[in-house]
Design an enzyme around this catalytic site. Structure first.
Site, PDB file in Angstrom:
ATOM      1  N   LYS A 183       0.775   4.307   6.931  1.00  0.00           N
ATOM      2  CA  LYS A 183       0.155   5.185   5.942  1.00  0.00           C
ATOM      3  C   LYS A 183       0.685   6.609   6.126  1.00  0.00           C
ATOM      4  O   LYS A 183       1.360   6.912   7.113  1.00  0.00           O
ATOM      5  CB  LYS A 183      -1.376   5.204   6.099  1.00  0.00           C
ATOM      6  CG  LYS A 183      -2.082   3.883   5.814  1.00  0.00           C
ATOM      7  CD  LYS A 183      -2.071   3.538   4.349  1.00  0.00           C
ATOM      8  CE  LYS A 183      -2.890   2.273   4.070  1.00  0.00           C
ATOM      9  NZ  LYS A 183      -2.259   1.062   4.640  1.00  0.00           N
ATOM     10  N   SER A 237       0.814  -1.220   0.000  1.00  0.00           N
ATOM     11  CA  SER A 237       0.000   0.000   0.000  1.00  0.00           C
ATOM     12  C   SER A 237       0.845   1.266   0.000  1.00  0.00           C
ATOM     13  O   SER A 237       0.359   2.338  -0.355  1.00  0.00           O
ATOM     14  CB  SER A 237      -0.953   0.014   1.196  1.00  0.00           C
ATOM     15  OG  SER A 237      -0.252   0.138   2.416  1.00  0.00           O
TER      16      SER A 237
END
Length: 217
Positions: free
Chosen positions: A173, A136
């Site tokens: 993230k 990701s």
């Protein structure tokens, strides 16, 4: 070591200094803006030339996929992805593998091993290494299996890459706050961003301060 042109040397120095300051390489767009290139494609051509000369390695499809392979002999800064070297100051850091739901990230059962790293690799001293799972954050140059160096922190500025706990899950993230809303941004268009809903259990476990490539582990 290969001989670099003056422009190639400048770009190499920018990459090295950006990694030293932030823990991550610059994007093509950032390189283009720094040197006044008309587009990121011009930066890409210079990066490919550096790769051909063997001083960097490029990860296809990742905007920050630039890895230093060597450092200039007049620099004391080692490659940020190097294995520990004899004769330099070492840090012993816990390597965190999978994190069980609801338990502290540095709980003993999460520690795969203690790992030694070169202290001069990091501008900020990390508290632990976290093994990355998934792709990701690919476009930030963070790949599956890499070891993310993390400084423990409960607060972080906008745009920082963080380790966050959301409910029972721990994720890496980029943090984005807009007004009272929190969003965790993926650096890969194949993944959706995570919006933290009001009242949802959320906390920061730390801020990324560097990266060790997974090869050799």
């Amino acid at each position: 070591m290969a001989t670099l042109t003056p422009r190639q040397q400048q770009i190499f120095d920018l990459i090295r200094n950006t990694i030293r300051r932030t823990g991550f390489p610059p994007t093509r767009a950032e390189i283009a803006a720094e040197f006044g290139f008309s587009s990121p494609n011009a930066a890409e051509e210079h990066l490919r030339a550096l790769a051909r000369k063997g001083v960097i390695e490029l990860t296809p499809g990742a905007s920050r996929g630039i890895r230093l392979k060597v450092a200039h002999s007049d620099s004391e800064m080692p490659d940020q992805f190097s294995l520990p070297m004899a004769g330099v100051m070492q840090l012993t850091l816990p390597l965190v593998g999978r994190v069980a739901a609801g338990s502290p990230i540095l709980a003993a059962e999460h520690i795969d091993r203690q790992y030694q790293v070169d202290a001069s690799v990091f501008d900020e001293r990390p508290d632990y290494l976290l093994r990355v799972r998934g792709l990701s954050m690919r476009d930030a140059g963070i790949l599956d299996g890499d070891l993310l160096a993390v400084r423990r922190a409960s607060e972080a500025a906008n745009g920082k890459i963080v380790v966050a706990r959301l409910g029972d899950d721990v994720t890496v993230k980029r943090l984005q706050r807009r007004g009272g809303h929190i969003e965790l941004i993926a650096e890969n268009p194949d993944f959706t961003n995570i919006i933290v809903e009001p009242g949802e259990e959320f906390s920061l476990e730390g801020i990324a301060v560097g990266l060790i490539r997974s090869s050799g582990f």
